[in-house]
Each structure stands twice: as C-alpha cells, then as structure tokens.
Enzyme design. Structure first.
Site, PDB file in Angstrom:
ATOM      1  N   ASP A  30      31.899  43.074  37.787  1.00 34.35           N
ATOM      2  CA  ASP A  30      32.753  41.993  37.290  1.00 34.35           C
ATOM      3  C   ASP A  30      33.310  42.383  35.923  1.00 34.35           C
ATOM      4  OD1 ASP A  30      32.857  38.650  37.974  1.00 34.35           O
ATOM      5  OD2 ASP A  30      33.455  39.317  35.964  1.00 34.35           O
ATOM      6  N   ILE A  31      34.574  42.051  35.691  1.00 31.81           N
ATOM      7  CA  ILE A  31      35.237  42.401  34.437  1.00 31.81           C
ATOM      8  C   ILE A  31      34.669  41.604  33.259  1.00 31.81           C
ATOM      9  CG2 ILE A  31      37.139  40.702  34.448  1.00 31.81           C
ATOM     10  CD1 ILE A  31      39.046  43.096  33.893  1.00 31.81           C
ATOM     11  N   ASN A  88      31.270  30.756  44.346  1.00 34.63           N
ATOM     12  CA  ASN A  88      31.921  29.591  43.762  1.00 34.63           C
ATOM     13  C   ASN A  88      33.003  29.104  44.720  1.00 34.63           C
ATOM     14  OD1 ASN A  88      30.421  29.785  41.343  1.00 34.63           O
ATOM     15  ND2 ASN A  88      31.835  31.326  40.540  1.00 34.63           N
ATOM     16  N   VAL A  97      39.410  33.099  41.836  1.00 34.84           N
ATOM     17  CA  VAL A  97      40.150  34.015  42.714  1.00 34.84           C
ATOM     18  C   VAL A  97      39.980  33.550  44.172  1.00 34.84           C
ATOM     19  CG1 VAL A  97      40.430  36.402  43.458  1.00 34.84           C
ATOM     20  CG2 VAL A  97      39.720  35.914  41.096  1.00 34.84           C
ATOM     21  N   HIS A 101      34.382  35.941  47.691  1.00 38.14           N
ATOM     22  CA  HIS A 101      33.593  36.934  46.959  1.00 38.14           C
ATOM     23  C   HIS A 101      32.240  36.357  46.601  1.00 38.14           C
ATOM     24  CE1 HIS A 101      36.006  34.678  44.035  1.00 38.14           C
ATOM     25  NE2 HIS A 101      35.035  34.871  43.149  1.00 38.14           N
ATOM     26  N   MET A 102      31.256  37.217  46.681  1.00 36.61           N
ATOM     27  CA  MET A 102      29.880  36.862  46.329  1.00 36.61           C
ATOM     28  C   MET A 102      29.551  37.537  45.004  1.00 36.61           C
ATOM     29  SD  MET A 102      26.580  37.917  48.582  1.00 36.61           S
ATOM     30  CE  MET A 102      26.752  36.708  49.875  1.00 36.61           C
ATOM     31  N   HIS A 103      29.014  36.754  44.051  1.00 33.66           N
ATOM     32  CA  HIS A 103      28.541  37.333  42.791  1.00 33.66           C
ATOM     33  C   HIS A 103      27.081  37.744  42.972  1.00 33.66           C
ATOM     34  CE1 HIS A 103      31.796  35.571  40.091  1.00 33.66           C
ATOM     35  NE2 HIS A 103      31.929  34.812  41.158  1.00 33.66           N
TER      36      HIS A 103
HETATM   37  P1  DGP Z   1      35.218  33.215  40.587  1.00 32.21           P
HETATM   38  O1  DGP Z   1      35.261  32.415  39.314  1.00 32.21           O
HETATM   39  O2  DGP Z   1      33.989  32.918  41.412  1.00 32.21           O
HETATM   40  O3  DGP Z   1      36.503  33.122  41.388  1.00 32.21           O
HETATM   41  O4  DGP Z   1      35.027  34.724  40.131  1.00 32.21           O
HETATM   42  C1  DGP Z   1      36.084  35.593  39.876  1.00 32.21           C
HETATM   43  C2  DGP Z   1      35.522  36.727  39.095  1.00 32.21           C
HETATM   44  O5  DGP Z   1      36.421  37.813  39.159  1.00 32.21           O
HETATM   45  C3  DGP Z   1      35.328  36.437  37.597  1.00 32.21           C
HETATM   46  O6  DGP Z   1      33.929  36.468  37.292  1.00 32.21           O
HETATM   47  C4  DGP Z   1      36.067  37.541  36.882  1.00 32.21           C
HETATM   48  C5  DGP Z   1      36.357  38.536  37.973  1.00 32.21           C
HETATM   49  N1  DGP Z   1      37.618  39.228  37.842  1.00 32.21           N
HETATM   50  C6  DGP Z   1      38.838  38.665  37.726  1.00 32.21           C
HETATM   51  N2  DGP Z   1      39.789  39.604  37.643  1.00 32.21           N
HETATM   52  C7  DGP Z   1      39.139  40.793  37.720  1.00 32.21           C
HETATM   53  C8  DGP Z   1      39.577  42.150  37.680  1.00 32.21           C
HETATM   54  O7  DGP Z   1      40.761  42.478  37.591  1.00 32.21           O
HETATM   55  N3  DGP Z   1      38.626  43.119  37.776  1.00 32.21           N
HETATM   56  C9  DGP Z   1      37.295  42.812  37.904  1.00 32.21           C
HETATM   57  N4  DGP Z   1      36.437  43.822  38.000  1.00 32.21           N
HETATM   58  N5  DGP Z   1      36.845  41.548  37.952  1.00 32.21           N
HETATM   59  C10 DGP Z   1      37.757  40.545  37.851  1.00 32.21           C
END
Ligand code: DGP
Length: 115
Positions: A30-31, A88, A97, A101-103
C-alpha cells in the site's frame, strides 16, 4: 471493466512494489501503509463494487484472494503472530478505490474497534 488506479498497476503502467503475482491475483504494498506490513491483494479481473460482493459468482476468485493472503503472510513473516484482513465497502466502510481489494496488515498489535 471499471478503470481505476489499480488497472494501471495491473497493466504495469505505473510502478508498484509487487510482492505476489499469479494469473488471477496481484499483490503490492500500500502506498500509505498503516502497519509495518500493509499489502493490497486484488483480482486482476476488475470487480467493481461498493457494498455488495457476489460470493457465488466470484467464489473461485475470492478463494484465491484468501489463498494469496495466507501465502503472503507466511512470506512476510507475519503468520505466526497474526495479522488482519480488511475489505472496506462503500462510503461508511472507507472505500476509496472501486476495485475489489483486500488489505493484509501485520507486524504490530492491531487495535479494536477500528477507527
Ligand atoms: P480503500 O480505502 O480500502 O479503497 O483502500 C485503497 C488503498 O489503496 C489505500 O490504502 C491507498 C492505496 N492506494 C491508492 N492509490 C495507490 C497507488 O497508486 N499505489 C499503491 N501502491 N497504493 C495505492
């Protein structure tokens, strides 16, 4: 197929720190990490959703997400002490997003309830 930032990561058009890849699944850091280990596990096939995940239609893919999570947790060394898996859903769930996706979070003791 819904176009999101994750679509570009899947197509390798923007960089990501990829930790796992199969024919159907991609996982990358995660970024904006919320724990020492914070990895997003996503199906390569875009599943656009907000609050409803079709467990029957997407059963194989959803199972593959959990299998990948188990494997990555082992590889990242967080399987013994435990970890947290989060999906989420929608506005109240804090979803940003709209691509399933699973964290996978680990490497520290998690608090409950979440914020
Ligand atoms: P959510 O809030 O559950 O939709 O999580 C989206 C996650 O995606 C958030 O923790 C940040 C991550 N994220 C958003 N843009 C990027 C990106 O360009 N690269 C990476 N690696 N993660 C990203």
């Amino acid at each position: 197929m819904a176009e999101t930032i994750f679509s570009k990561i899947i197509r390798k058009e923007i960089p990501a720190d990829i930790v796992f890849e199969s024919d159907t699944i991609l996982a990358f850091r995660d970024i904006n990490p919320q724990a020492p280990v914070h990895i997003l596990i996503i199906p390569k096939q875009s599943i656009a959703y907000t609050t409803e995940i079709d467990g029957k239609k997407d059963a194989i893919l959803l199972g593959a997400l959990f299998d990948a999570a188990n494997q990555i947790a082992k590889e990242q060394g967080i399987d013994k002490n435990g970890f947290r898996l989060v999906i989420n859903c929608g506005d109240n769930g804090g979803q940003e997003v709209p691509h399933l996706h699973m964290h996978l979070l680990g490497g520290r003791k998690m608090k409950w309830p979440p914020g």
